[in-house]
Design a protein around this motif. Structure first.
Motif, mmCIF file in Angstrom:
data_model
loop_
_atom_site.group_PDB
_atom_site.id
_atom_site.type_symbol
_atom_site.label_atom_id
_atom_site.label_comp_id
_atom_site.label_asym_id
_atom_site.label_seq_id
_atom_site.Cartn_x
_atom_site.Cartn_y
_atom_site.Cartn_z
ATOM 1 N N LYS A 125 8.115 11.407 3.296
ATOM 2 C CA LYS A 125 7.039 11.092 2.368
ATOM 3 C C LYS A 125 5.761 11.806 2.819
ATOM 4 O O LYS A 125 5.518 11.979 4.020
ATOM 5 C CB LYS A 125 6.797 9.587 2.300
ATOM 6 N N LEU A 150 -1.487 6.440 8.815
ATOM 7 C CA LEU A 150 -0.330 6.857 8.012
ATOM 8 C C LEU A 150 0.602 7.761 8.815
ATOM 9 O O LEU A 150 1.836 7.645 8.722
ATOM 10 C CB LEU A 150 -0.796 7.574 6.743
ATOM 11 N N GLU A 153 3.128 6.191 10.930
ATOM 12 C CA GLU A 153 4.290 5.694 10.198
ATOM 13 C C GLU A 153 5.209 6.837 9.767
ATOM 14 O O GLU A 153 6.084 6.671 8.920
ATOM 15 C CB GLU A 153 3.832 4.903 8.964
ATOM 16 N N ILE A 155 4.439 9.528 8.102
ATOM 17 C CA ILE A 155 4.090 10.117 6.815
ATOM 18 C C ILE A 155 3.357 11.428 7.063
ATOM 19 O O ILE A 155 2.471 11.511 7.918
ATOM 20 C CB ILE A 155 3.226 9.151 5.979
ATOM 21 N N PRO A 292 -4.592 0.908 5.434
ATOM 22 C CA PRO A 292 -3.380 1.732 5.275
ATOM 23 C C PRO A 292 -2.251 0.995 4.569
ATOM 24 O O PRO A 292 -1.452 1.604 3.869
ATOM 25 C CB PRO A 292 -2.995 2.070 6.724
ATOM 26 N N GLN A 293 -2.206 -0.333 4.728
ATOM 27 C CA GLN A 293 -1.130 -1.109 4.138
ATOM 28 C C GLN A 293 -1.115 -1.013 2.624
ATOM 29 O O GLN A 293 -0.055 -1.127 1.995
ATOM 30 C CB GLN A 293 -1.245 -2.577 4.572
ATOM 31 N N LEU A 296 1.036 2.003 2.317
ATOM 32 C CA LEU A 296 2.364 1.829 2.914
ATOM 33 C C LEU A 296 3.250 0.889 2.095
ATOM 34 O O LEU A 296 4.458 1.094 2.010
ATOM 35 C CB LEU A 296 2.228 1.294 4.349
ATOM 36 N N GLU A 297 2.661 -0.098 1.468
ATOM 37 C CA GLU A 297 3.470 -1.068 0.721
ATOM 38 C C GLU A 297 4.143 -0.441 -0.497
ATOM 39 O O GLU A 297 5.102 -0.995 -1.036
ATOM 40 C CB GLU A 297 2.617 -2.262 0.295
ATOM 41 N N TYR A 302 9.174 1.917 4.682
ATOM 42 C CA TYR A 302 8.340 2.041 5.880
ATOM 43 C C TYR A 302 7.992 0.645 6.385
ATOM 44 O O TYR A 302 7.459 -0.175 5.645
ATOM 45 C CB TYR A 302 7.048 2.809 5.588
ATOM 46 N N SER A 304 5.556 -1.123 8.572
ATOM 47 C CA SER A 304 4.291 -0.860 9.254
ATOM 48 C C SER A 304 4.271 -1.456 10.655
ATOM 49 O O SER A 304 4.651 -2.588 10.871
ATOM 50 C CB SER A 304 3.120 -1.429 8.447
#
Length: 376
Positions: A125, A150, A153, A155, A292-293, A296-297, A302, A304
């Motif tokens: 991603k 990010l 994670e 990304i 960031p969540q 990410l959600e 992913y 977190s």
């Protein structure tokens, strides 16, 4: 750089005609069968090709024909390829299996892409982070910290290597040893602006720089809106951090909307001109980003690590340092104001602020002005 096949070399040759759209190149190759056959075709065959293309609605001008004929020079082609090799520049064309699928179906895809660094990781991603060149201290910290969070994670972070938000997004990713790609509006061998040379070099270790413009092409104003379609196409979502009402970043958003991308905006104060573009996007339906969540959600696979990585202020900071940290925000405060707010003597305050800087909780964007770093 991988050894190229005969056919890939001739695909590179025709891809080097930047004024030829992918549609025009594919129409020409469809008639000749391959770029190699075109390279060695007779003038008569080329003239016939011109007439057939015209009947099919693909306009090939007299100037186009002259360019094709004049550049069929094998020595010049080999010299160009040698330059790429010497400068660690790779390339990929629309006809290659390694060409990013995300780019294939956009309006006016680049036929030829140049690359320095690693091939773009199409299986991961990717999030584009863009915004104002003349960003505030708030924009700087948000871009750097959001990109870093990010990247942790796994990304990929994409931006345009421009001043301001772009630069800080790349930096934030590099600080956590993530993968970031800069999409250039100039030749692949040119770092623009020059002060970003360290980012330009460092990002090639785990990420890379990408351009549809060949070596030596200057950073002309027209090139930058064009490259924005590549930024949006390669991303799975676009984050805007600080943008004026008529910001160039909004061109990327428009392209992203056409391509079906997620659009995110970081809100700002309603009185700031730098916030008008972002706040307007939010009113029109862009997703608000406050952590960031929020991004990410949208990518559910992913998980977190934010909570496990979160710093415990009570353990890391002493009572006085935590009190000073809580007085700060992403808008700079002068040390005199902090003295008044904290009731701490300036000597002691300077001591605590230095400790906070060393612990990476506080930054000093200009002399005697302090901002907090978000603990994400």
């Amino acid at each position: 750089m991988n050894t190229k096949s005969d056919q890939e070399i001739y695909n590179y040759w025709i891809g080097g005609f930047f004024n030829f759209s992918a549609k025009k190149i594919l129409a020409i190759l469809n008639l000749f069968g391959s770029s190699k056959e075109l390279f060695y075709a007779s003038d008569k065959a080329m003239e016939e090709m011109c007439n057939i293309c015209s009947k099919k609605g693909v306009r090939i001008t007299k100037r186009d024909m002259e360019l094709l004929k004049s550049r069929r020079d094998i020595n010049l082609l080999m010299k160009s390829l040698e330059y790429l090799k010497e400068h660690s520049i790779d390339y990929v064309t629309l006809l290659d299996n390694t060409y990013p699928d995300k780019l294939r179906h956009i309006y006016n895809p680049p036929f030829l892409l140049y690359l320095k660094g690693n091939p773009f990781p199409v299986h991961k991603k990717a999030i584009a982070i863009i915004g104002a060149r003349e960003c505030s201290a708030y924009g700087k910290e948000i871009a750097r910290n959001l990109a870093g969070a990010l990247a942790r994670e796994d990304i990929v972070i994409i931006s345009g290597l421009a001043r301001g938000v772009d630069s800080y997004a790349h930096q934030g990713c590099l600080l956590v040893e993530g993968s970031t790609y800069g999409i250039l509006g100039c030749g692949i061998d040119i770092c623009y602006p020059k002060e970003n040379i360290n980012i330009y070099m460092d990002m090639q270790k785990k990420g890379g720089v990408i351009s549809e413009y060949g070596p030596g092409i200057k950073p002309l104003a027209y090139n930058f809106p064009m490259r924005n379609r590549i930024i949006s196409a390669l991303s799975d979502g676009i984050v805007i951090i600080e943008a004026r009402e008529k910001s160039g970043s909004l061109i990327t958003v428009d392209m992203g909307l056409d391509q079906g991308k997620n659009i995110y905006a970081v809100p700002g104060r309603i009185t700031d001109k730098l916030s008008m573009g972002c706040n307007n996007l939010i009113k029109m339906g862009a997703k608000v980003v406050t952590s960031p969540q929020d991004i990410l959600e949208d990518f559910s696979y992913y998980c977190s690590r934010a909570k496990s990585d979160e710093k415990d202020l009570n353990i890391i900071l002493n009572k006085e340092e935590e009190a000073i940290y809580n007085l700060l925000s992403l808008n700079p405060r002068h040390i005199d104001q902090l003295v008044d707010l904290s009731g701490i003597s300036i000597d002691k305050l300077m001591e605590y602020l230095l400790s906070l800087e060393l612990k990476n909780f506080v930054d000093q964007p200009r002399k005697n002005y302090y901002i907090r770093k978000e603990v994400w």
